[in-house]
Design an enzyme around this catalytic site. Structure first.
Site, mmCIF file in Angstrom:
data_model
loop_
_atom_site.group_PDB
_atom_site.id
_atom_site.type_symbol
_atom_site.label_atom_id
_atom_site.label_comp_id
_atom_site.label_asym_id
_atom_site.label_seq_id
_atom_site.Cartn_x
_atom_site.Cartn_y
_atom_site.Cartn_z
ATOM 1 N N GLY B 145 17.414 21.036 17.098
ATOM 2 C CA GLY B 145 18.601 20.729 16.300
ATOM 3 C C GLY B 145 18.229 20.227 14.932
ATOM 4 N N LYS B 200 15.209 29.769 13.586
ATOM 5 C CA LYS B 200 15.711 29.290 12.294
ATOM 6 C C LYS B 200 14.605 29.197 11.257
ATOM 7 C CE LYS B 200 13.790 25.171 12.118
ATOM 8 N NZ LYS B 200 13.576 24.302 13.167
ATOM 9 N N ASP B 261 20.553 24.022 12.337
ATOM 10 C CA ASP B 261 19.137 23.846 12.034
ATOM 11 C C ASP B 261 18.711 24.774 10.899
ATOM 12 O OD1 ASP B 261 16.674 22.719 12.328
ATOM 13 O OD2 ASP B 261 16.429 23.237 14.423
ATOM 14 N N ARG B 270 8.799 22.683 3.401
ATOM 15 C CA ARG B 270 7.737 23.674 3.339
ATOM 16 C C ARG B 270 8.231 25.105 3.440
ATOM 17 N NH1 ARG B 270 4.524 20.375 7.912
ATOM 18 N NH2 ARG B 270 6.544 20.754 8.881
#
Lengths: 348, 348
Positions: B145, B200, B261, B270
């Site tokens: 999540g 994701k 997410d 990143r």
């Protein structure tokens, strides 16, 4: 393709932005202001630029005041309806009856109307009913999907959906409007697209609340926090899916249009601003005063959808516990409760 | 509730962030660095602060080097696995066998492993297989999540999901960890949650590409554009839904966790950075060089999922045309093709 005559009625930002792809494709483009747009049209005539855009219109766009609507509609091949949700009835009563028979209409107006039985209908459905009552036939189509007008003007890559009853009309409208940066999906699922893109307004407001709450907590100039935005975003996708489902329109494509549009609307201006102000602790009257003059479709749609699902819940057709986020937004708007996101309701 | 002993193995950002809610709840918290974390643990011991966080740990957190793991695990009531996806096998081989019988494990590691037949399995599934081979039983749970570690440390409102096979274990873990800002959903759908949150990463990279493309077009300091981000976001929700469906895990809750997410990961550091660099025109080697030293789980997961679905497509089990975005990301990463988002594929 054949060059056409595209008439845009309503010189707000979204209607006006559609002058760019259509004129760049070589069509004749006539931009007609409503009675609220007189100064905009005056300025466009003087400068060739919309007062809200930094880029001038492509050369050759023609500008009309509302009194010149009939002239503008002469030999039109398509009409774009660019009114806001506050002009829906005016568009039905004044514009639709004037549109020459057989000329397709593409509207950008987003919203839902709640009926007394708790049903929600989209503007194309509402207009179709009105046209039926008037005994006129109009080929109504609509555009939905993530597209802010100023980014369309800047030629940002954009993907939208055109919806309507007639796939051949849609193919034609797509051909007229598509460019190297304006990509068009077509679908006959009008209810799905229009419901998805109307709902996103209310839920974008909800996501923006968390930004204001964090500004109150950490300072107005604090860095944006995303955990809380994302938690509300996730909950919003759940509630939007359930609302689409209520309309028999819960498909992967409709969801994608709605969620993409939710994503852009969180960043897109007025809805974000009012959400942030409410999150900071202003009540809705104070927030609207601060933003005087801007149209806040998000408030209208949130209240209407909440009113509709409360009626449906009263009839036992749904469970209000499935919509804790929308219920809270509605309480903020209609009962002026303080923002207090019901986080733990999201984990039940 | 009874105060417990919580052992966190891996002092990366996410593992370390979980020391905050657990310690604030009054539990004994032992943070154990891996062999890569020696300097982090040294600094924590000296300053009481993780080098990557601006806020010190709550007082009383205890710090251990990896050589002291057995000491740290004495009388543990739960173990949090805080290794990155690059430490998955080390965690299986070195840590899991040392965990006292019956002590539940909660891991933060995100990712999917592709098998030769094109199947994708999550890390909890992989670890369960490994444990079975070793003849040990571990109660494996995972957290997914939208949650960036530094915002959790800042007490931003956060909603996550704990998943595992045993609902009573999950209720217990929730009781240990939940706070006024850390809200926990629990579910036995491990495959669904872990698939959603692994995917994701790859798709957040895809959304970030458009930011870099616009920076190339309009200048590095140009305002963010959202139409193109939102178009990719919408397409990502479609492809993620189809991938969840392939795992039999396409539910409204799993989607909400994955999309929330995705939302936070687009902004989360990143993955965003590497996407932007690729969008600006760097190839993957140049981008990785620029970001030397950071772990890029998004690259791993995108490549693995792409490899898996190419195999499944070869067997006729799916249509690669349903995944134009993932295919393009994979081509960028593995064949070093230039970023050229297949917009028109999204409208088919």
């Amino acid at each position: 393709m054949k060059k056409e005559i595209v008439v845009i009625v309503g010189s707000g930002m979204m209607g006006s932005a559609l002058a760019f792809p259509s004129r760049e494709n070589g069509h004749t483009v006539r931009l007609v202001g409503t009675h609220l747009d007189k100064e905009i049209i005056d300025e466009c005539r003087k400068t060739g630029k919309h007062p809200k855009f930094s880029t001038p219109f492509p050369s050759g766009v023609e500008y009309y005041q509302i009194e010149e609507l009939d002239d503008a509609l002469k030999n039109a091949d398509m009409v774009i309806g660019g009114v806001s949700s506050f002009g829906v009835d005016w568009f039905a009563d004044y514009v639709l009856p004037r549109i020459p028979k057989g000329v397709p209409v593409l509207t950008v107006t987003k919203g839902l109307i709640d009926l007394q039985d708790g049903s929600l209908i989209s503007y194309p459905e509402y207009w179709e009913q009105k046209c039926k009552e008037k005994g006129i036939a109009v080929d109504l189509n609509a555009v939905g999907g993530p597209c802010t007008s100023y980014e369309l003007v800047a030629h940002d890559q954009t993907v939208v959906s055109f919806c309507g009853r007639n796939i051949d009309t849609l193919k034609h409208l797509k051909e007229v409007m598509q460019t190297s940066y304006y990509h068009i999906n077509i679908t006959t699922d009008v209810i799905g697209i229009e419901t998805a893109v109307a709902l996103k307004n209310g839920y974008a407001l909800a996501v923006a609340l968390t930004i204001g709450v964090n500004q109150k907590e950490y300072g107005i100039d604090s860095e944006l926090h995303y955990n809380s935005q994302a938690a509300v975003f996730g909950q919003a996708t759940k509630e939007m899916t359930k609302l689409l489902s209520l309309r028999g329109a819960d498909t992967i494509d409709n969801r994608a249009v709605g969620f993409g549009d939710l994503y852009v609307t969180v960043y897109g201006g007025r809805t974000r601003l009012v959400g942030i102000l409410l999150g900071r602790g202003l009540d809705i009257d104070q927030a609207q005063k601060e933003l005087s003059g801007v149209t806040l479709e998000s408030l209208v749609v949130a209240r209407r959808v909440a009113r509709a699902i409360r009626i449906k819940a009263g009839k036992g057709e749904l469970d209000l516990n499935d919509f804790p986020l929308l219920m809270h937004v509605d309480d903020i708007l209609t009962k002026k409760v303080k923002v207090d996101i019901p986080w733990d309701e999201f984990t039940k």
